[in-house]
Design a protein around this motif. Structure first.
Motif, short mmCIF file in Angstrom:
data_model
loop_
_atom_site.label_atom_id
_atom_site.label_comp_id
_atom_site.label_asym_id
_atom_site.label_seq_id
_atom_site.Cartn_x
_atom_site.Cartn_y
_atom_site.Cartn_z
N PHE A 196 -21.75 10.85 28.45
CA PHE A 196 -21.66 9.70 29.34
C PHE A 196 -21.65 10.20 30.77
O PHE A 196 -20.65 10.75 31.24
CB PHE A 196 -20.38 8.94 28.98
N ILE B 241 -16.47 11.01 22.87
CA ILE B 241 -17.10 10.51 24.09
C ILE B 241 -16.83 11.54 25.18
O ILE B 241 -15.67 11.77 25.54
CB ILE B 241 -16.55 9.13 24.50
N VAL C 237 -19.67 1.36 22.87
CA VAL C 237 -19.51 2.82 22.84
C VAL C 237 -18.36 3.22 21.92
O VAL C 237 -18.48 4.17 21.13
CB VAL C 237 -19.28 3.36 24.28
N LEU D 240 -19.56 2.90 18.39
CA LEU D 240 -20.40 4.03 18.02
C LEU D 240 -19.56 5.26 17.69
O LEU D 240 -19.85 6.00 16.75
CB LEU D 240 -21.36 4.36 19.17
N LYS D 241 -18.51 5.46 18.46
CA LYS D 241 -17.61 6.60 18.20
C LYS D 241 -16.97 6.49 16.82
O LYS D 241 -16.87 7.48 16.08
CB LYS D 241 -16.52 6.64 19.29
N VAL E 216 -20.77 8.81 15.90
CA VAL E 216 -21.79 9.19 16.87
C VAL E 216 -21.13 9.93 18.04
O VAL E 216 -20.08 9.52 18.54
CB VAL E 216 -22.53 7.94 17.39
N SER E 217 -21.77 11.02 18.48
CA SER E 217 -21.29 11.76 19.65
C SER E 217 -21.98 11.23 20.89
O SER E 217 -23.20 11.00 20.87
CB SER E 217 -21.57 13.25 19.49
N ILE E 218 -21.23 11.04 21.96
CA ILE E 218 -21.77 10.38 23.15
C ILE E 218 -21.51 11.23 24.39
O ILE E 218 -20.38 11.67 24.63
CB ILE E 218 -21.13 8.98 23.33
N ILE F 266 -26.01 10.27 21.45
CA ILE F 266 -26.62 9.35 22.42
C ILE F 266 -26.13 9.74 23.81
O ILE F 266 -24.92 9.89 24.04
CB ILE F 266 -26.26 7.88 22.13
N PHE G 230 -25.99 8.69 27.73
CA PHE G 230 -26.08 7.56 28.65
C PHE G 230 -26.01 8.10 30.08
O PHE G 230 -25.01 8.70 30.48
CB PHE G 230 -24.92 6.59 28.43
#
Length: 498
Positions: free
Chosen positions: A193, A33, A181, A184-185, A189-191, A160, A162
């Motif tokens: 933010f 994240i 979130v 998802l991590k 999944v890479s986020i 994703i 945000f």
């Protein structure tokens, strides 16, 4: 396999020869994240729009899993595994929630009932209380944001993005979002933010990148930052004493009663609401989503209509008024600064100066005989300088501005009307810490000049920092009033919930 999922090198994007981002290097690791912070106009949205295929780079390179890519459209980016939840919602307002969720993923033959059932199950799995058959145009800002988030998750993206995802959410909804979130991590999944709520970045992120004036300032582990260090990197100066600073030691005395609301009713959102607003004071209105705060003041400003029978009474300067449209309210000296700037705040393809001038023209419901381009340019330049709107030029389109500068244009459109009563609805939503200070200074200046000011906010520190009087709304009406000298965050929150 490399630990880096997505990488940008020497990323530069020019608008009319002016760099929105300039030589930015950025790495996003697999399953991390990554918070992206900076002032409005720092380049955060531009950088993420490059990743999402909304804009293309002027120069520089982008890689995913080590392979060079250059997505030219959001569809190309989605096919590469990148989805973005935008700061201003991008849903189709005339379609249902379920149809928006599955837009672009339709089969050759579609059963509407099957889509609604699938959407219902998916939304429930995310703990999002949204009806899949509801039309998007009838949803509030918070629920629209939930649909945006759900759609990005549904696309099963590897990355994703945000952009201010929690700006419209209640504390309870934020908790659900944070849990989502983190889930998802765990799935790898890479986020990315983007948030102006620095506490959220410190709480949620593994790493934080700070941008300033389109350039990369620093990237490091979140554990190595605190709020003061991030602010210092963002603005190059210390704002700790000016942003939500020390507790108020004095309040402005109440002047003449400008607005009186008695037993106002608009089923089902406003229920026998009563309140008063005085000149020379800032009246803060706090409440959770659904408390009827926005609806009450939209009725006052003619945006919404109260019930025809037993709808209550509104007095402006002790005279009863009933506005069915905003134009006569504007002429009477009421300005409403909307919480949803994209839908209600401006004409995005028009210039900044033209938008501000249109705000002035709205004070004349029957129009004016002559319209002056010179007057348009002069008024636009005055307010751009006064509110320090950061733009390429006076004739730049509003759609090209960052969220915070768009908010300043919306405020300028209202203040150019020289109103007596100014209603700010979530005035600093999606606005960076530097611009928050500027907007707060402007609000305080208006009260010092003797204007009656209302600030509707769901962020308690903002209410505490600005207000002379604090009204707490719950279930469609004001249930408690505090002086700023007596109020505490605990007492206000207790009144809002119980």
């Amino acid at each position: 396999m490399s630990d880096v999922m997505l990488s940008l090198r020497k990323a530069t994007k020019l608008y009319a020869g002016v760099p929105a981002i300039d030589g930015v290097d950025f790495d996003l690791r697999r399953g991390e994240i990554h918070a992206l912070v900076g002032e409005n106009g720092a380049g955060k949205s531009t950088l993420t729009k490059v990743m999402a295929g909304v804009v293309t780079l002027t120069s520089g390179a982008m890689t995913i899993d080590g392979a060079d890519v250059a997505p030219r459209t959001p569809l190309e980016a989605r096919n590469l595994g990148i989805a973005m939840v935008f700061q201003e919602n991008s849903l189709v307002p005339t379609m249902t929630v379920a149809q928006n969720l599955f837009l672009g993923q339709e089969k050759f033959y579609n059963r509407l009932r099957g889509i609604y059932i699938a959407a219902q199950q998916f939304l429930q799995s995310l703990n999002f209380d949204v009806t899949p058959t509801a039309t998007v145009s009838g949803l509030g800002a918070a629920k629209k944001q939930m649909v945006e988030i759900a759609r990005a998750v549904l696309h099963r993206a590897k990355v994703i993005i945000f952009d201010e995802p929690t700006a419209s959410l209640t504390p309870e909804e934020k908790k659900y979002f944070f849990d989502l979130v983190r889930d998802l991590k765990k799935r790898g999944v890479s986020i990315v933010f983007i948030s102006h709520a620095l506490e959220e970045a410190l709480l949620l992120a593994d790493r934080i990148t700070v941008l300033r004036d389109g350039k990369h300032v620093v990237t490091d582990d979140a554990a190595k930052f605190d709020r003061a260090a991030i602010v210092q990197a963002m603005v190059g100066r210390d704002l700790s004493n000016t942003l939500y600073g020390a507790r108020k030691r004095s309040v402005r005395p109440a002047g003449a009663r400008v607005l009186t609301v008695q037993n106002l009713k608009m089923a089902p959102m406003v229920k026998n609401n009563s309140l008063s607003v005085f000149a020379g004071q800032i009246t803060g209105v706090f409440g959770l989503v659904g408390a009827g705060r926005t609806e009450t003041f939209k009725i006052v400003s003619g945006v919404l209509k109260r019930d025809f029978f037993h709808g209550g009474e509104i007095l402006l300067h002790d005279k009863p008024v009933r506005y069915r449209v905003p134009a006569p309210a504007v002429k009477a000296g009421i300005a409403y600064v909307t919480e949803d700037r994209k839908v209600e705040g401006f004409f995005e393809t028009s210039s900044i100066a033209r938008n501000i001038y249109l705000g002035l023209l709205s004070k004349f419901p029957k129009g004016r005989m002559m319209l002056s381009r010179r007057e348009t340019d002069s008024i636009g330049k005055t307010w751009i300088e006064k509110l320090r709107v950061r733009a390429i030029g006076d004739h730049g389109r509003v759609v090209e501005l960052s969220g915070g500068n768009q908010q300043k244009v919306v405020i300028a459109k209202s203040l150019v009307q020289e109103p007596d009563l100014i209603i700010f609805d979530e005035p600093t939503r999606g606005v960076d810490v530097g611009a928050i200070v500027e907007i707060h200074e402007l609000i305080n200046q208006l009260a010092d000049e003797g204007k009656a000011v209302v600030v509707i906010s769901s962020y308690l520190p903002e209410i505490m920092a600005l207000s002379d009087r604090i009204l707490v709304s719950r279930q469609g009406k004001v249930v408690e009033e505090f002086s700023a000298l007596d109020a505490t965050e605990e007492r206000i929150m207790y009144a809002a919930i119980h």
